[in-house]
Design a protein around this motif. Structure first.
Motif, PDB file in Angstrom:
ATOM      1  N   VAL A 139       4.023   9.854  -5.600  1.00 26.41           N
ATOM      2  CA  VAL A 139       4.274   8.743  -4.498  1.00 26.41           C
ATOM      3  C   VAL A 139       5.021   9.475  -3.323  1.00 26.41           C
ATOM      4  N   VAL A 140       4.653   9.528  -2.159  1.00 24.40           N
ATOM      5  CA  VAL A 140       5.269   9.702  -1.181  1.00 24.40           C
ATOM      6  C   VAL A 140       5.861   8.684  -0.268  1.00 24.40           C
ATOM      7  N   ALA A 141       4.950   7.866   0.129  1.00 26.77           N
ATOM      8  CA  ALA A 141       5.454   6.657   1.073  1.00 26.77           C
ATOM      9  C   ALA A 141       5.095   5.435   0.498  1.00 26.77           C
ATOM     10  N   LEU A 142       5.680   4.235   0.738  1.00 22.73           N
ATOM     11  CA  LEU A 142       5.206   3.078   0.212  1.00 22.73           C
ATOM     12  C   LEU A 142       5.600   2.111   1.147  1.00 22.73           C
ATOM     13  N   ASP A 143       4.777   1.041   1.568  1.00 27.15           N
ATOM     14  CA  ASP A 143       5.196  -0.144   2.274  1.00 27.15           C
ATOM     15  C   ASP A 143       6.189  -0.997   1.852  1.00 27.15           C
TER      16      ASP A 143
ATOM     17  N   GLN B  61       0.724  -1.253  -0.016  1.00 23.50           N
ATOM     18  CA  GLN B  61       0.139   0.094  -0.059  1.00 23.50           C
ATOM     19  C   GLN B  61       0.861   1.207  -0.139  1.00 23.50           C
ATOM     20  N   GLY B  62       0.658   2.360  -0.877  1.00 24.27           N
ATOM     21  CA  GLY B  62       1.279   3.448  -1.028  1.00 24.27           C
ATOM     22  C   GLY B  62       0.324   4.675  -0.526  1.00 24.27           C
ATOM     23  N   TYR B  63       1.190   5.828  -0.517  1.00 28.44           N
ATOM     24  CA  TYR B  63       0.479   7.106  -0.275  1.00 28.44           C
ATOM     25  C   TYR B  63       1.123   8.198  -1.123  1.00 28.44           C
ATOM     26  N   GLY B  64       0.398   8.996  -1.674  1.00 29.06           N
ATOM     27  CA  GLY B  64       0.700  10.260  -2.334  1.00 29.06           C
ATOM     28  C   GLY B  64      -0.218  11.119  -2.895  1.00 29.06           C
ATOM     29  N   LEU B  65       0.292  12.299  -3.558  1.00 32.25           N
ATOM     30  CA  LEU B  65      -0.544  13.298  -3.756  1.00 32.25           C
ATOM     31  C   LEU B  65      -0.158  13.918  -5.084  1.00 32.25           C
ATOM     32  N   THR B  66      -0.976  14.491  -5.901  1.00 33.80           N
ATOM     33  CA  THR B  66      -0.344  15.085  -6.991  1.00 33.80           C
ATOM     34  C   THR B  66       0.549  16.118  -6.803  1.00 33.80           C
TER      35      THR B  66
ATOM     36  N   GLY C 254       3.908   2.695   4.684  1.00 33.95           N
ATOM     37  CA  GLY C 254       5.322   2.371   4.664  1.00 33.95           C
ATOM     38  C   GLY C 254       5.810   3.930   5.148  1.00 33.95           C
ATOM     39  N   GLN C 255       7.232   3.943   5.146  1.00 32.58           N
ATOM     40  CA  GLN C 255       8.239   5.091   5.243  1.00 32.58           C
ATOM     41  C   GLN C 255       7.971   5.940   4.004  1.00 32.58           C
ATOM     42  N   SER C 256       8.563   7.169   4.277  1.00 35.72           N
ATOM     43  CA  SER C 256       8.879   7.995   2.911  1.00 35.72           C
ATOM     44  C   SER C 256       9.834   7.162   1.982  1.00 35.72           C
ATOM     45  N   ILE C 257       9.606   7.356   0.675  1.00 30.14           N
ATOM     46  CA  ILE C 257      10.439   6.834  -0.216  1.00 30.14           C
ATOM     47  C   ILE C 257      11.481   7.537  -0.247  1.00 30.14           C
ATOM     48  N   GLY C 258      11.868   8.542   0.209  1.00 31.01           N
ATOM     49  CA  GLY C 258      13.029   9.392   0.286  1.00 31.01           C
ATOM     50  C   GLY C 258      12.985  10.911  -0.628  1.00 31.01           C
ATOM     51  N   ALA C 259      11.865  11.015  -1.142  1.00 27.56           N
ATOM     52  CA  ALA C 259      11.865  12.234  -1.924  1.00 27.56           C
ATOM     53  C   ALA C 259      11.306  13.212  -0.867  1.00 27.56           C
ATOM     54  N   ASN C 260      10.473  12.881   0.151  1.00 31.60           N
ATOM     55  CA  ASN C 260      10.107  13.733   1.043  1.00 31.60           C
ATOM     56  C   ASN C 260       9.982  13.725   2.425  1.00 31.60           C
TER      57      ASN C 260
END
Length: 697
Positions: free
Chosen positions: A296-300, A286-291, A311-317
């Protein structure tokens, strides 16, 4: 040079013959590196590089080449999802100051060097104030009232795509299949661009080939077959599509062992759906993000303890929480909206969440949608909606109840025969007493075209609640409003008839269209005789008699329009005129005669409500789609287009007429007839065996 082109050059040097883009043709990294500069130069000569360009295309190999060529040319693009209406698309293009829109067929040219044959339609728009470095303008809601284009840079988008690859690892870069409709930023960045950066293969198949000809009524069996047949290893889905795929796998017993990643975003996933996905072997994250954050902001991370989190931030934010639990995002962001630069401050998402000791984010709902009942209970509607949506009988649902003693749900069933009552009862058993649904109502599908859903399948809650006010809010409401409200469930089930959906979306053959016209002829030929019988029995009611006289004058001869359309479409009009109706059509007509002759003749106006409302929908949505798909002349659509225009005028008159009916017996008869007619008219459509359904099977 963009990071995408740099990655293509690197892959072309290290493994030139590996396949970069697959589909109608296979495109190697070497071929991709060779043709892109020529294509970018070609695009730059055809389009105004100083103005944004609208893009309305399907998924496909050449569409991918177009995307990459536009990146290389530096032209700002405005992707238009296929579910945007023409009005919504036009509003977006005007707001962004687009010089043109690319649409229609885009084909790979013959010969050793691929090229485009594309339709570029110039537009006259005023230049818009677009921030510097803008590469893409995304309209997230498709609103026609006050669209706000989110402006994003290519550096930002590539950074997000690169962070996705780094977070997941390049070993997931196998064969990725786009399922989400074209124009959706999540698929473009986390699917296409991430696959390019990682060196995988992007299997760009048109929507119809993966069961997504109608994105709001997917063919999940066809989707499952496309994933199997193309040896797909990764997908990006929204929860509704995950639920449908899980259902198709559970029903068929088929499995997808090659999949290593199924990323799901757009809305919270109910734990029972995660359990069901795990049971059929789907590797869901499951992931989370906004336009505004480039998708994508976070991903399990896939670890057992993180299941249910994003999950945690993928590293961009960087992700943190405000004092009230609202999720705040720092780091690379959108440049602003058209005419409005972004303020230099953390982005307040409007989502409520919590962060555990390991830094994993758990989404708990929307700040603005939190329900506080009259008993003082705080309830996240997403939680209850997830419990309801976990049942395969329910496709979409909105839960509400702020300030009320109990929760109410607006439910879109998965099919016309779905047992919604049983699904609600089962969900309620799994919920605490204060979060159970006390009342529910079946409604037609929520779609972006209706302004009730975003492109990422998020509910536009306020718009939905305005469209469907509480039933008890209108005890003194006008009768027309009551008629609409009390027949909504019957109308919703009617609107889910597969043959009707196929017609409204243009997915029928010429033979199918003629079959529909044939049945239309056999019920329309009875419209005036039915009106005359109703008039004779209502001769003591001058208001209704006058209305029927007007209707009779307007409707006389319409059945001959249908015969002319049949002939223009290549059918045998003479045979249709001499033929017999189908049993379903006969049942509908017989019920109307029987009701007028043996019951309350005012009930006939319930039939008027059903037929005229359907004519408007078919004229405004279906006729153009069918004509475009079939290439038939205007002369083959006289009945649909003209009848639709007439019925729009009639419906205004009809509403006023209904609001003058105050007799409870008349009102009850009209409502009962409308409910019955929605069912009988649905049976008419369901009785048409479409050629396209046989092909799909």
């Amino acid at each position: 040079m963009s990071e995408l082109w740099t990655a293509i050059r690197r892959h072309a040097e290290t493994r030139p013959q590996a396949i970069a883009i697959d589909g109608s043709v296979a495109m190697s990294w070497e071929a991709l590196e060779r043709v892109l500069p020529m294509l970018a130069a070609d695009v730059a000569t055809r389009c105004d590089v100083a103005r944004p360009l609208g893009i309305r295309v399907d998924h496909g190999v050449v569409e991918c080449l177009l995307d990459l060529a536009l990146v290389g040319s530096g032209i700002v693009t405005i992707p238009l999802p296929p579910f945007f209406s023409l009005a919504q698309g036009a509003a977006a293009l005007d707001h962004a100051g687009a010089s043109a829109v690319v649409s229609g067929a885009i084909d790979l040219a013959d010969g050793p060097t691929p090229g485009f044959t594309m339709t570029v339609e110039p537009r006259r728009t005023l230049r818009a104030d677009v921030p510097e470095e803008t590469a893409r303008i995304t309209f997230t809601s498709g609103s026609t009232g006050d669209p706000k284009g989110i402006c994003l840079s290519m550096t930002h988008l590539c950074r997000v795509a690169g962070a996705v690859v780094e977070h997941l690892g390049a070993h997931h870069a196998g064969r990725h299949l786009p399922i989400l409709p074209p124009g959706i930023l999540l698929e473009n960045v986390a699917g296409f661009y991430a696959t390019i950066l990682a060196g995988g293969t992007y299997v760009a198949l048109p929507q119809a080939e993966v069961g997504m000809a109608d994105p709001f009524r997917p063919d999940f069996t066809k989707m499952l077959g496309a994933i199997e047949d193309n040896a797909i290893t990764s997908l990006i889905l929204v929860p509704e599509y995950l639920a449908g795929l899980v259902g198709a796998m559970a029903a068929s017993g088929r499995r997808l062992p090659l999949l290593t990643l199924v990323a799901v975003g757009g809305a919270r996933i109910e734990p029972r759906l995660l359990d069901a996905a795990a049971a059929v072997g789907l590797p869901v994250r499951q992931g989370y993000g906004l336009t505004e954050c480039g998708s994508v902001v976070a991903l399990d991370d896939g670890e057992p303890g993180s299941r249910g989190s994003v999950g945690q931030s993928i590293g961009a934010n960087e992700i943190r929480l405000a004092d009230d639990g609202e999720i705040l995002i720092d780091g690379p962001m959108f440049l602003g909206t058209i005419g409005h630069p972004r303020p230099a401050a953390p982005f307040a998402t409007g989502d409520i969440g919590r962060i555990d000791d390991l830094g994993r984010l758990w989404i708990e709902g929307r700040k603005s949608s939190l329900i506080v009942t009259s008993h003082g209970r705080n309830i996240s509607p997403e939680w209850v909606e997830g419990a309801l949506r976990a049942d395969p009988a329910i496709l979409q649902v909105l839960v509400r109840g702020d300030g009320r003693s109990a929760l109410d749900a607006l439910i879109v069933p998965a099919n016309p025969a779905a047992d919604v009552a049983a699904a609600v009862a089962a969900a309620n058993l799994a919920l605490p007493a204060y979060a159970r649904v006390a009342q529910w109502e079946i409604v037609p599908p929520f779609t972006p075209a209706a302004g009730l859903l975003t492109g990422n399948s998020r509910l536009r809650r306020r718009a939905i609640e305005v469209a469907y006010p509480y039933r008890d809010a209108g005890l003194d409401q006008p009768f027309f409003d009551r008629l609409v409200a009390e027949t909504r469930e019957a109308q919703a089930r009617f609107q889910m008839t597969p043959q009707l959906i196929a017609g409204l979306t243009g997915r029928i053959s010429v033979a199918d269209y003629i079959a529909y016209l044939t049945e239309a002829f056999h019920h329309v030929r009875h419209t005036v005789p039915l009106m005359r019988e109703a008039r004779a029995r209502l001769n003591h009611r001058p208001t209704l008699v006058t209305a029927l006289d007007d209707y009779i004058e307007e409707e006389t001869g319409h059945e001959y329009w249908i015969l002319e359309d049949i002939a223009a479409a290549g059918g045998d009009a003479e045979a249709v005129g001499a033929g017999l109706p189908s049993p379903a059509t006969k049942a509908m007509v017989d019920h109307a005669y029987r009701t007028i002759r043996e019951g309350n003749p005012a009930a006939f106006f319930g039939m008027v409500y059903v037929l005229e409302g359907t004519s408007i929908a078919m004229a405004s949505h279906g006729a153009g789609a069918v004509q475009t798909a079939l290439g038939l002349p205007d002369d083959a659509f006289h009945y649909l287009t003209s009848h639709g225009a007439l019925d729009q005028e009639h419906m205004v008159f009809f509403e006023r007429l209904m609001n003058r009916i105050d007799d409870p017996g008349d009102q009850a008869a009209i409502i009962a007839m409308a409910r019955a007619m929605f069912g009988l008219f649905g049976g008419l459509f369901a009785g048409i065996e479409l050629e396209t359904m046989h092909v799909a099977a």
